[in-house]
Design an enzyme around this catalytic site. Sequence first.
Site, short mmCIF file in Angstrom:
data_model
loop_
_atom_site.label_atom_id
_atom_site.label_comp_id
_atom_site.label_asym_id
_atom_site.label_seq_id
_atom_site.Cartn_x
_atom_site.Cartn_y
_atom_site.Cartn_z
N SER A 143 0.86 -1.19 0.00
CA SER A 143 0.00 0.00 0.00
C SER A 143 0.89 1.23 0.00
O SER A 143 1.99 1.22 0.57
CB SER A 143 -0.88 0.02 1.25
OG SER A 143 -1.55 1.27 1.36
N TYR A 157 -1.82 -0.56 10.32
CA TYR A 157 -1.97 -1.08 8.95
C TYR A 157 -0.81 -0.61 8.08
O TYR A 157 -0.21 -1.41 7.35
CB TYR A 157 -3.30 -0.58 8.39
CG TYR A 157 -3.50 -0.78 6.91
CD1 TYR A 157 -3.95 -1.99 6.41
CD2 TYR A 157 -3.24 0.26 6.01
CE1 TYR A 157 -4.12 -2.16 5.04
CE2 TYR A 157 -3.42 0.10 4.65
CZ TYR A 157 -3.86 -1.12 4.17
OH TYR A 157 -4.03 -1.29 2.81
P1 NAP Z 1 -11.52 -5.73 0.29
O1 NAP Z 1 -12.41 -5.22 -0.78
O2 NAP Z 1 -11.83 -5.43 1.73
O3 NAP Z 1 -11.36 -7.32 0.11
C1 NAP Z 1 -10.55 -8.02 1.01
C2 NAP Z 1 -10.40 -9.44 0.52
O4 NAP Z 1 -9.50 -10.15 1.39
C3 NAP Z 1 -11.71 -10.22 0.53
O5 NAP Z 1 -11.66 -11.08 -0.59
C4 NAP Z 1 -11.62 -11.02 1.84
O6 NAP Z 1 -12.38 -12.23 1.81
C5 NAP Z 1 -10.15 -11.34 1.85
N1 NAP Z 1 -9.57 -11.68 3.15
C6 NAP Z 1 -9.45 -10.90 4.25
N2 NAP Z 1 -8.82 -11.58 5.22
C7 NAP Z 1 -8.53 -12.80 4.73
C8 NAP Z 1 -7.90 -13.95 5.27
N3 NAP Z 1 -7.41 -13.99 6.53
N4 NAP Z 1 -7.80 -15.06 4.48
C9 NAP Z 1 -8.28 -15.04 3.21
N5 NAP Z 1 -8.87 -13.98 2.65
C10 NAP Z 1 -9.00 -12.88 3.41
O7 NAP Z 1 -10.01 -5.23 0.09
P2 NAP Z 1 -9.28 -4.45 -1.11
O8 NAP Z 1 -9.48 -3.00 -0.90
O9 NAP Z 1 -9.58 -5.08 -2.41
O10 NAP Z 1 -7.76 -4.73 -0.71
C11 NAP Z 1 -7.00 -5.77 -1.25
C12 NAP Z 1 -5.55 -5.50 -0.90
O11 NAP Z 1 -5.19 -4.22 -1.38
C13 NAP Z 1 -5.27 -5.49 0.62
O12 NAP Z 1 -4.03 -6.08 0.88
C14 NAP Z 1 -5.22 -4.01 0.93
O13 NAP Z 1 -4.44 -3.73 2.06
C15 NAP Z 1 -4.60 -3.48 -0.34
N6 NAP Z 1 -4.86 -2.05 -0.54
C16 NAP Z 1 -6.11 -1.57 -0.78
C17 NAP Z 1 -6.30 -0.21 -0.97
C18 NAP Z 1 -7.63 0.41 -1.24
O14 NAP Z 1 -7.70 1.65 -1.38
N7 NAP Z 1 -8.71 -0.37 -1.36
C19 NAP Z 1 -5.20 0.65 -0.87
C20 NAP Z 1 -3.95 0.13 -0.61
C21 NAP Z 1 -3.79 -1.22 -0.45
P3 NAP Z 1 -13.99 -12.22 2.15
O15 NAP Z 1 -14.68 -11.67 0.90
O16 NAP Z 1 -14.31 -13.66 2.38
O17 NAP Z 1 -14.17 -11.34 3.34
#
Ligand code: NAP
Length: 248
Positions: A143, A157
């Site tokens: 991130s 985080y």
């Molecule tokens: P999201 O929409 O909240 O989705 C999270 C995903 O992770 C879901 O598929 C969830 O499964 C799964 N998950 C969470 N804990 C888990 C575990 N212990 N084992 C297996 N699966 C797990 O998140 P996102 O925004 O797409 O983020 C994805 C990645 O991008 C993360 O690493 C996040 O830190 C990074 N990121 C995101 C942003 C942003 O702006 N969105 C910015 C920087 C970095 P379920 O559907 O079953 O809950």
Amino acid sequence: MSKIIIITGGSRGIGAATAILAAARGYAVCVNYLRNHLAAQATVDIIRSQGGKAIAVAADVSQESGVAHLFSSVDSQLGPVTALVNNAGILEQQTRVQDIDAARLQRILTANVIGPFLCAREAIKRMSTRHDGKGGAIVNVSSAAARLGSAGEYVDYAASKGAIDTFTTGLSQEVAAEGIRVNAVRPAFIYTDMHASGGEPERVDRIKASLPMQRGGQPEEVANAILWLLSEEASYTTGSFIDLAGGK
Ligand code: NAP
């Protein structure tokens, strides 16, 4: 060599966009998820409706047992993994460091740091030429918070993503001569459900005017970078980071 990819947290957000794009690029896809079966199945259905191959595997990748279940399911249902996207990650309610307790730190670091380490370990056992594998590629989803620090929101985080950056650098060097490339993307301000976990579903819209590009990002824009890093076009790229944060 057939292309087989595991995407942790592939049910929603960036992971789902990556799963759909990977299938379009010819990968057989494992959509891992924690508990949202409907979302995982919806991602698999999209891939299959477009002629791709996908399975959904429920597994908590922050636990040894979950990681063992995930990789043995892929071994038996798809074959030896050639690409891993360490995408699953969590954050919690926005707060200050003075109010963060050890239990929360354990949850954040277990999910965001230990999970990617364990999954990479299992992928390396299958990919490394040292173990008679045929090589492969890993992309860690870090991130921009690792650079920016997330003051007043979730420094825990941000620190977990700082660990992922260091992990990416070290692991990339450790396995570079074994046919495995390891890179990372550093997104920020992407329209996904994650911001609701922090207590502010509209966070991207609040912040976007302050970004150089003056808009938030879409999960597909992150997926494009991930698929490039995994591809042969990035064959001399390892230990690298692509920032996807609208210029921030
Ligand atoms: P999201 O929409 O909240 O989705 C999270 C995903 O992770 C879901 O598929 C969830 O499964 C799964 N998950 C969470 N804990 C888990 C575990 N212990 N084992 C297996 N699966 C797990 O998140 P996102 O925004 O797409 O983020 C994805 C990645 O991008 C993360 O690493 C996040 O830190 C990074 N990121 C995101 C942003 C942003 O702006 N969105 C910015 C920087 C970095 P379920 O559907 O079953 O809950």
